[in-house]
Design an enzyme around this catalytic site. Structure first.
Site, PDB file in Angstrom:
ATOM      1  N   TYR A   1       4.044   2.789  -1.616  1.00 31.05           N
ATOM      2  CA  TYR A   1       3.342   2.041  -2.659  1.00 31.05           C
ATOM      3  C   TYR A   1       3.403   2.802  -3.989  1.00 31.05           C
ATOM      4  CZ  TYR A   1      -0.447   5.435  -2.172  1.00 31.05           C
ATOM      5  OH  TYR A   1      -1.180   6.597  -2.142  1.00 31.05           O
TER       6      TYR A   1
ATOM      7  N   PHE B   1      -1.198   5.622 -11.508  1.00 26.54           N
ATOM      8  CA  PHE B   1      -2.242   6.545 -11.074  1.00 26.54           C
ATOM      9  C   PHE B   1      -1.954   7.147  -9.694  1.00 26.54           C
ATOM     10  CE2 PHE B   1      -3.714   2.264  -9.882  1.00 26.54           C
ATOM     11  CZ  PHE B   1      -3.954   2.414  -8.521  1.00 26.54           C
ATOM     12  N   ASP B   2      -1.036   6.560  -8.926  1.00 29.12           N
ATOM     13  CA  ASP B   2      -0.722   7.118  -7.604  1.00 29.12           C
ATOM     14  C   ASP B   2       0.591   6.519  -7.116  1.00 29.12           C
ATOM     15  OD1 ASP B   2      -0.946   8.588  -5.306  1.00 29.12           O
ATOM     16  OD2 ASP B   2      -2.425   7.290  -4.332  1.00 29.12           O
TER      17      ASP B   2
ATOM     18  N   ILE C   1      -8.755   0.022   0.655  1.00 30.72           N
ATOM     19  CA  ILE C   1      -9.489  -0.995  -0.099  1.00 30.72           C
ATOM     20  C   ILE C   1      -9.271  -2.373   0.538  1.00 30.72           C
ATOM     21  CG2 ILE C   1      -9.448   0.292  -2.266  1.00 30.72           C
ATOM     22  CD1 ILE C   1      -7.090  -1.486  -3.145  1.00 30.72           C
TER      23      ILE C   1
ATOM     24  N   TYR D   1     -11.930  -0.752  -6.143  1.00 30.52           N
ATOM     25  CA  TYR D   1     -12.940   0.311  -6.144  1.00 30.52           C
ATOM     26  C   TYR D   1     -14.235  -0.069  -6.849  1.00 30.52           C
ATOM     27  CZ  TYR D   1      -9.211   3.254  -4.365  1.00 30.52           C
ATOM     28  OH  TYR D   1      -8.220   3.776  -3.583  1.00 30.52           O
TER      29      TYR D   1
ATOM     30  N   PHE E   1      -0.590  -2.957  -7.260  1.00 32.37           N
ATOM     31  CA  PHE E   1       0.143  -2.137  -6.289  1.00 32.37           C
ATOM     32  C   PHE E   1       1.464  -2.820  -5.942  1.00 32.37           C
ATOM     33  CE2 PHE E   1      -4.223  -0.794  -5.435  1.00 32.37           C
ATOM     34  CZ  PHE E   1      -4.090   0.585  -5.328  1.00 32.37           C
TER      35      PHE E   1
END
Length: 428
Positions: free
Chosen positions: A44, A54-55, A74, A100, A117
């Site tokens: 992902y 962010f990731d 999530i 979140y 994502f």
């Protein structure tokens, strides 16, 4: 920066509130999709609406894995990844209530953040529910059951099943049985264990490896075969909850189990009987009784249970297990004639003749008229004598061969020496 009007895809949120928008970037293959409790393997890349990353599992070059529907990720992931096929790549746009929320996450994801994502699904596998976590019982849930209650040992269950081997149905029926005695209804161990992990109304697929298929002898399934079952738990009656039992309850339940095990033994069901006896030993493993009468009763139950369990193992040809059960009984009563005798029988089967002789000699000290013990001692001595004779013959052959090799070596040395002398004389 992406605005709401620019977001493409299908609303896959349960209430169709626009909370999860899915856009397929690359179609997957096959028809299967992950089911509840399946373990999935994905890559992902996560970004904010303004495109800030962010990731990313790709940056770490390490696939991410989690189990569907267990709240490990999530909400958007639990819902979104469950709609994917193997090989599929999709984009999930997740509103805060499916991500979140108001709290955000760390320094990179602020409060009430909408996240995007890009997810690639590589593979997914069922939930390993085997006792030893060796993939011998793998479950995939097609329909969740009701509530949280599950059958336990002694529960009466009503199931509908379809057994499949080599793409052919070998068993299809609705059947009722008692958990712990499924073998009597040709229910394999793995299926019986799986039922204790199911809730009422659950419909699941089970894949059983050969070590979990004991009980299928009637269907002529090869011993090393893997089989598949489709199972629905229609209903069940609550069984024994050993975790909430008092010490007195454990004694009473042990007496019931002992009686039932005795009946099973008489009918030749040694394996199931041995499991009943094993349950008794677990009930009485760490019991403390203030009442001397209960203490004596528990002691006698432990002794009888281990002795009877040893006999079951002896009948089944499980000699190491028989010896262990006898050892446990003899710790409680070192002069138990039956256990000394049974342990001796298993020692013979394992060719431990010296140890067997010791056991039968102990039997004779307790009961000099036990002619069977005398006979076994004689048999052991004959085996030892034959073994010693074999050893003697083997060593005789070895030494003879060594002597021949040595003699040959000496002859070769003598010949070489003569040849050397002859050469020296000729040269002179």
């Amino acid at each position: 920066m992406a605005s709401d009007s620019e977001i493409k895809g299908e609303d896959i949120s349960p209430s169709k509130d626009g909370g999860i928008i899915k856009e397929i970037i690359k179609e997957g293959h096959g028809d299967e999709k992950p089911l509840p409790n399946d373990k999935v393997f994905v890559h992902y890349v996560g970004t904010l609406l303004d495109g800030t990353k962010f990731d990313s599992s790709r940056d770490r070059n390490q696939k991410f894995e989690f189990e569907i529907g267990k709240g490990a990720v999530i909400k958007a992931w639990d819902i979104g990844v469950a709609t994917m096929k193997r090989g599929e790549i999709c984009r999930l746009t997740c509103k805060p209530e499916y991500a979140y929320g108001e709290s955000g996450s760390g320094d990179k994801i602020g409060p009430n953040a909408t996240l995007i994502f890009e997810v690639e699904l590589f593979d997914f596998i069922g939930d390993d529910i085997s006792e030893k976590k060796d993939q011998s019982v793998v479950r995939r849930i097609f329909k969740r059951g009701e509530g949280w209650a599950k059958p336990s040992d002694g529960s009466k269950v009503d199931i509908t099943l379809k057994g499949i081997y080599d793409n052919k149905v070998f068993d299809e029926r609705t059947v009722k049985f008692i958990v712990g005695e499924g073998f009597l209804q040709n229910i394999p161990e793995g299926l019986e264990h799986a039922v204790t992990r199911m809730t009422k109304g659950e419909h699941s697929q089970l894949k059983l490896k050969s070590k979990a298929t004991f009980g299928l002898e009637k269907f002529n399934i090869p011993k090393n075969a893997h089989v598949e079952y489709m199972v629905t738990l229609n209903d069940f009656e609550k069984g024994v909850d050993k975790y909430s039992m008092s010490e007195t309850d454990k004694l009473e339940e042990s007496e019931k189990l002992k009686k039932r095990a005795g009946e099973l033994f008489k009918d030749g069901h040694y394996y199931i009987a041995s499991k009943k006896y094993k349950t008794i030993t677990e009930y009485l493993k760490s019991t403390n009784y203030e009442n001397e009468k209960d203490k004596a009763k528990a002691h006698e139950l432990k002794l009888t249970t281990n002795s009877n369990m040893a006999l079951c193992h002896l009948k089944l040809g499980e000699h190491a297990e028989c010896i262990r059960a006898c050892d446990a009984a003899l710790e409680l009563d070192s002069k138990n004639e039956k256990c000394l005798f049974r342990r001796g029988q298993s020692q013979i089967a394992m060719q431990r003749y010296d140890e067997a002789i010791k056991d039968f000699q102990q039997v004779l000290k307790l009961n000099p008229s036990n002619s069977a013990a005398n006979q076994h001692i004689q048999t052991c001595r004959e085996h030892l004598k034959a073994y010693q004779q074999q050893e003697k013959q083997l060593y005789t052959k070895i030494f003879a061969k060594m002597a021949q090799t040595s003699e040959k070596s000496n002859d070769e040395t003598k010949t070489n020496k003569e040849n050397t002398n002859e050469t020296t004389t000729t040269s002179s």
